[in-house]
Design a protein around this motif. Structure first.
Motif, PDB file in Angstrom:
ATOM      1  N   PRO A 203      -1.781  -2.342  12.578  1.00  0.00           N
ATOM      2  CA  PRO A 203      -1.783  -3.418  11.922  1.00  0.00           C
ATOM      3  C   PRO A 203      -1.545  -2.193  10.665  1.00  0.00           C
ATOM      4  O   PRO A 203      -1.244  -2.887   9.345  1.00  0.00           O
ATOM      5  N   GLU A 204      -2.473  -1.108  10.565  1.00  0.00           N
ATOM      6  CA  GLU A 204      -2.497   0.069   9.642  1.00  0.00           C
ATOM      7  C   GLU A 204      -1.832   0.668   9.066  1.00  0.00           C
ATOM      8  O   GLU A 204      -1.499   1.540   8.028  1.00  0.00           O
ATOM      9  N   TYR A 205      -0.402   0.910  10.252  1.00  0.00           N
ATOM     10  CA  TYR A 205      -0.024   1.541   9.350  1.00  0.00           C
ATOM     11  C   TYR A 205       1.600   1.558   9.823  1.00  0.00           C
ATOM     12  O   TYR A 205       2.400   2.099  10.223  1.00  0.00           O
ATOM     13  N   HIS A 206       1.906   0.039  10.350  1.00  0.00           N
ATOM     14  CA  HIS A 206       3.495  -0.519  11.079  1.00  0.00           C
ATOM     15  C   HIS A 206       3.877  -0.682   9.513  1.00  0.00           C
ATOM     16  O   HIS A 206       3.831  -0.929   8.339  1.00  0.00           O
ATOM     17  N   HIS A 207       5.319   0.095   9.323  1.00  0.00           N
ATOM     18  CA  HIS A 207       6.280  -0.264   8.772  1.00  0.00           C
ATOM     19  C   HIS A 207       6.717  -1.487   9.317  1.00  0.00           C
ATOM     20  O   HIS A 207       8.260  -1.497   9.346  1.00  0.00           O
ATOM     21  N   TYR A 208       6.611  -2.355   7.939  1.00  0.00           N
ATOM     22  CA  TYR A 208       7.595  -3.511   8.068  1.00  0.00           C
ATOM     23  C   TYR A 208       8.610  -3.433   7.299  1.00  0.00           C
ATOM     24  O   TYR A 208       9.294  -4.218   7.594  1.00  0.00           O
TER      25      TYR A 208
ATOM     26  N   THR B 250       0.787  -1.734  -0.162  1.00  0.00           N
ATOM     27  CA  THR B 250      -0.080  -0.306   0.107  1.00  0.00           C
ATOM     28  C   THR B 250       1.112   1.549  -0.115  1.00  0.00           C
ATOM     29  O   THR B 250       2.067   1.402   0.224  1.00  0.00           O
TER      30      THR B 250
ATOM     31  N   ASP C 218      -6.477   7.262  14.532  1.00  0.00           N
ATOM     32  CA  ASP C 218      -7.623   7.361  13.410  1.00  0.00           C
ATOM     33  C   ASP C 218      -7.198   5.211  12.730  1.00  0.00           C
ATOM     34  O   ASP C 218      -8.099   5.176  11.919  1.00  0.00           O
ATOM     35  N   LEU C 219      -6.000   5.081  12.986  1.00  0.00           N
ATOM     36  CA  LEU C 219      -5.532   3.523  12.529  1.00  0.00           C
ATOM     37  C   LEU C 219      -5.012   2.724  13.034  1.00  0.00           C
ATOM     38  O   LEU C 219      -4.693   3.303  14.049  1.00  0.00           O
ATOM     39  N   SER C 220      -5.332   1.345  13.095  1.00  0.00           N
ATOM     40  CA  SER C 220      -5.040   0.425  13.890  1.00  0.00           C
ATOM     41  C   SER C 220      -3.079   0.014  14.081  1.00  0.00           C
ATOM     42  O   SER C 220      -2.922   0.676  12.913  1.00  0.00           O
TER      43      SER C 220
END
Length: 105
Positions: free
Chosen positions: A15-20, A2, A11-13
Motif C-alpha cells: 500500500p505504500e508504493y502502489h501506483h493508483y 505523496t 523496505d515498504l509494504s
C-alpha cells in the motif's frame, strides 16, 4: 498525493508504493542513463534482473542500496526546493519593469 520516492524492495509494504494512477502493482520511471545517477541505478538493476548484465557489488548489499535510494530522494527534494517559487520571486523583484511599447535598455 505523496511524492514519488526511490526505495529498496522489501523496505515498504504494497500500500505504500502502489501506483493508483496506473493501477499497477509495480512501477518504475527512468530516462537516459547519462542524465542522472538515479537513472543509471535503475538501468543497472533492470539489466541485472533481465540477465543482461551482472549486478554490481554495491547493489548486492541491501543496506547500501537503501542508503543510495535515501540519498537520491534527499537530493531530489533539495533540487525541487532550489528550483521552487522563491527564485522566480527574487527574479521578478530584481527585473527591470518596462512598458510593452518600450524596448529594454
Amino acid at each position: 498525493m505523496t511524492h514519488a520516492v526511490y526505495f529498496c524492495s522489501g523496505d515498504l509494504s504494497p500500500p505504500e508504493y502502489h501506483h493508483y494512477g496506473l493501477a499497477a502493482p509495480l512501477y518504475t520511471h527512468f530516462t537516459s542513463p547519462i542524465r542522472r545517477y538515479a537513472d543509471v541505478t535503475v538501468h543497472r538493476l533492470l539489466a541485472a534482473s533481465l540477465g543482461i548484465d551482472k549486478l554490481p557489488p554495491v547493489f548486492q548489499d541491501k543496506a547500501q542500496l537503501t542508503s543510495i535510494a535515501d540519498n537520491l530522494n534527499y537530493r531530489h527534494r533539495n533540487a525541487k526546493w532550489q528550483a521552487g517559487p522563491q527564485w522566480s520571486s527574487i527574479l521578478s523583484f530584481t527585473s527591470e519593469t518596462v512598458p510593452l511599447t518600450q524596448k529594454p535598455g
